[in-house]
Design a protein around this motif. Structure first.
Motif, PDB file in Angstrom:
ATOM      1  N   UNK A 174       0.850  -1.186   0.000  1.00 49.57           N
ATOM      2  CA  UNK A 174       0.000   0.000   0.000  1.00 49.57           C
ATOM      3  C   UNK A 174       0.890   1.242   0.000  1.00 49.57           C
ATOM      4  N   UNK A 175       0.327   2.445  -0.187  1.00 47.73           N
ATOM      5  CA  UNK A 175       1.159   3.650  -0.206  1.00 47.73           C
ATOM      6  C   UNK A 175       1.971   3.868   1.067  1.00 47.73           C
ATOM      7  N   UNK A 176       1.482   3.383   2.218  1.00 51.07           N
ATOM      8  CA  UNK A 176       2.237   3.571   3.457  1.00 51.07           C
ATOM      9  C   UNK A 176       3.178   2.416   3.756  1.00 51.07           C
ATOM     10  N   UNK A 177       3.401   1.525   2.784  1.00 51.33           N
ATOM     11  CA  UNK A 177       4.387   0.472   2.946  1.00 51.33           C
ATOM     12  C   UNK A 177       3.854  -0.840   3.487  1.00 51.33           C
ATOM     13  N   UNK A 178       2.580  -0.938   3.771  1.00 52.98           N
ATOM     14  CA  UNK A 178       2.017  -2.176   4.316  1.00 52.98           C
ATOM     15  C   UNK A 178       1.949  -3.245   3.232  1.00 52.98           C
ATOM     16  N   UNK A 179       2.380  -4.473   3.553  1.00 52.70           N
ATOM     17  CA  UNK A 179       2.269  -5.591   2.623  1.00 52.70           C
ATOM     18  C   UNK A 179       0.806  -6.000   2.523  1.00 52.70           C
ATOM     19  N   UNK A 180       0.204  -5.874   1.326  1.00 48.77           N
ATOM     20  CA  UNK A 180      -1.216  -6.180   1.152  1.00 48.77           C
ATOM     21  C   UNK A 180      -1.433  -7.468   0.372  1.00 48.77           C
ATOM     22  N   UNK A 181      -0.411  -7.975  -0.281  1.00 49.43           N
ATOM     23  CA  UNK A 181      -0.596  -9.197  -1.044  1.00 49.43           C
ATOM     24  C   UNK A 181       0.698  -9.651  -1.673  1.00 49.43           C
ATOM     25  N   UNK A 210      -0.465  -2.638  -5.971  1.00 43.00           N
ATOM     26  CA  UNK A 210      -0.553  -2.392  -4.538  1.00 43.00           C
ATOM     27  C   UNK A 210      -1.422  -1.196  -4.218  1.00 43.00           C
ATOM     28  N   UNK A 211      -1.269  -0.109  -5.000  1.00 36.78           N
ATOM     29  CA  UNK A 211      -2.102   1.071  -4.781  1.00 36.78           C
ATOM     30  C   UNK A 211      -3.574   0.763  -5.050  1.00 36.78           C
ATOM     31  N   UNK A 212      -3.836   0.049  -6.143  1.00 27.39           N
ATOM     32  CA  UNK A 212      -5.229  -0.256  -6.483  1.00 27.39           C
ATOM     33  C   UNK A 212      -5.871  -1.158  -5.434  1.00 27.39           C
ATOM     34  N   UNK A 213      -5.128  -2.141  -4.959  1.00 20.63           N
ATOM     35  CA  UNK A 213      -5.669  -3.053  -3.953  1.00 20.63           C
ATOM     36  C   UNK A 213      -5.935  -2.308  -2.656  1.00 20.63           C
TER      37      UNK A 213
END
Length: 515
Positions: A174-181, A210-213
């Protein structure tokens, strides 16, 4: 993904197997492969066009499920891999296969499977780091039975050829660096391990994914407009006109380095500048001097590194307001002898930064008066003690409480008492010297930390404090006064608690003398 090669189970092998079987020999297969690979500029342009088209489709979904499926479909149809699997990371850290592309059988077998949070740890320990990608070559796999489907394709002796047991992973953030997938890809259509071009494109795509998710996961809704993209042989026209986040391309090399080439409507909306004002300008000119210098250094490091990087900067809007922009930047190569460009994506994160600053302020300040609290006083004291030891100069800690203040609360109520404390706090701030710290420890107890002060200045400071507190309070007919005790801050002072006890005792002795 339930096994390391689960992503390639039941793959439709027509990508490789049909051509190789028809050719009838290793030499014929190599000839087919050679004919299928165009020259490098064509590969770049075709791949970039694919990337634009895929990104458009990815941003046009209306739900999280549509977005995830668009990601894996885009990898297969747009980036030239035979199969793709997307594992969505849940809040508990576990991974679930949400989308599969490349084989209906693989989709039926894998969709919905859940794996432990450490499913990828073992693989990544033996993987090569390709920027933000992780490549696991088959030769490093431990001996033993391979779990999952393995495509029944010929194995080439060429070390640069793709092996059925090779695997390539792209973490999605994600934009803040969180692993989303985690995006897993396999079987590149040219049968070779991806080179720098396709690695770079996959990284860019993974950043977009990552941004879209992240946006779809929070809102379960994607952009309604279809993003129109353009591509040319001289530049990547990565402008997502319908994107919700701001996007721009900048020249990265040559005399025009740093100048804006293209911006989308969202970029103009966020920054407040029209297209014609931004095009041709240098984006660094809109940053503070400190941020501009830092950005130059980071871009120099980026030029010698790999993959995108994330940033947060203060930006001067057209209306003169400073806002915080957070986003990512990645260098995009356009082809041989062509200058590189910088693709940036931004969002206005001012609200989050303001909230962070407010939390930091509340953590260090008294909520009633806005003065420093015990935590901030401790921090200022430690710094003052260090300076005292370096310079050999002394300071003073003044401890004061208010006489007769209980009568204010009893006669006028606690709301009036709180207003009186705020008024006294304001008076104290004007009574002390510049650089002195005024803190409230609670109730009607105040502390002043004064560095490098001698006897004459100390006497004057005490008089100003007593006079400022002793003046009549607005709307209150109670003669509030102050009793003050002091303790010396010297290079030999032990800690704040000891000095507070000393000053507190001196204050009570002064109060007793007054009585």
């Amino acid at each position: 993904m339930t096994g390391r090669k689960a992503l390639s189970r039941a793959l439709d092998l027509s990508l490789w197997k049909g051509a190789l079987t028809t050719a009838g020999s290793r030499e014929a297969a190599d000839a087919v492969t050679e004919r299928a690979v165009p020259n490098e500029p064509t590969v770049r342009l075709t791949a970039v066009r694919r990337l634009y088209e895929v990104s458009t489709r990815m941003g046009a979904g209306r739900s999280l499920a549509e977005t995830l499926q668009a990601v894996v479909d885009g990898v297969v149809t747009g980036l030239g891999f035979g199969i793709a699997v997307l594992n969505l990371r849940h809040p508990d850290g576990k991974f679930e296969v949400i989308a599969v592309a490349g084989s209906p059988e693989a989709r039926e077998a894998l969709l919905g499977t859940v794996s432990a949070a450490d499913i990828f740890d073992g693989e990544f320990k033996i993987a090569d780091e390709w920027g933000r990608l992780r490549f696991v070559p088959h030769e490093r796999l431990p001996e033993g039975e391979v779990v999952g489907w393995v495509p029944d394709v010929p194995v080439s002796a060429d070390p640069s050829a793709w092996h059925p047991l090779d695997a390539l992973f792209a973490p999605l953030h994600s934009p803040d660096g969180e692993l989303v997938g985690m995006l897993s890809v396999d079987l590149p259509e040219d049968q070779r391990r991806p080179g720098p071009i396709h690695r770079e494109l996959l990284e860019i795509f993974a950043t977009q994914a990552g941004l879209a998710i992240d946006k779809a996961r929070l809102t379960d809704q994607l952009l309604a407009e279809k993003v129109r993209l353009e591509a040319s042989e001289t530049t990547f026209r990565l402008v997502f006109e319908g994107a919700g986040n701001g996007m721009a391309t900048l020249a990265f090399d040559g005399p025009e380095a740093g100048r804006v080439l293209r911006v989308n409507d969202a970029f103009c909306r966020i920054t407040g500048y029209p297209h014609d004002r931004l095009i041709g300008s240098r984006l660094l000119d809109y940053l503070t001097d400190g941020d501009a210098g830092r950005t130059r250094r980071e871009l120099q490091e980026l030029a010698t590194g790999t993959g995108p990087y994330r940033f947060e900067r203060t930006f001067r809007r057209a209306d003169g307001q400073d806002i915080w922009l957070g986003g990512t930047a990645v260098i995009v190569a356009q082809g041989k002898d062509q200058p590189r460009i910088l693709l940036i994506q931004i969002d206005d994160v001012t609200a989050r930064k303001d909230a962070e600053r407010e939390l930091q302020h509340h953590a260090a300040h008294d909520p009633l008066t806005g003065l420093a609290n015990r935590r901030l006083l401790q921090h200022r004291f430690e710094a003052a003690l260090q300076r005292s030891r370096q310079r050999g100069r002394r300071g003073v800690l003044l401890f004061s409480d208010l006489n007769h203040f209980k009568q204010v609360n009893d006669r006028y109520g606690h709301e009036a008492g709180d207003n009186a404390l705020r008024e006294i706090a304001d008076r104290l701030l004007t009574a002390v010297r510049h650089g002195d710290t005024v803190a409230r420890l609670g109730g009607d107890e105040f502390v002043i930390l004064a560095e490098e002060i001698d006897g004459t200045d100390l006497d004057a400071l005490i008089r100003r404090v007593e006079e400022s507190i002793g003046r009549p309070l607005a709307g209150i007919d109670v003669p509030v006064t102050a009793s003050i005790g002091t303790a010396v801050v010297s290079p030999y002072s032990a800690d704040l608690d000891e000095l507070l006890r000393t000053a507190d005792q001196a204050m009570y002795e002064a109060k007793h003398r007054d009585r």
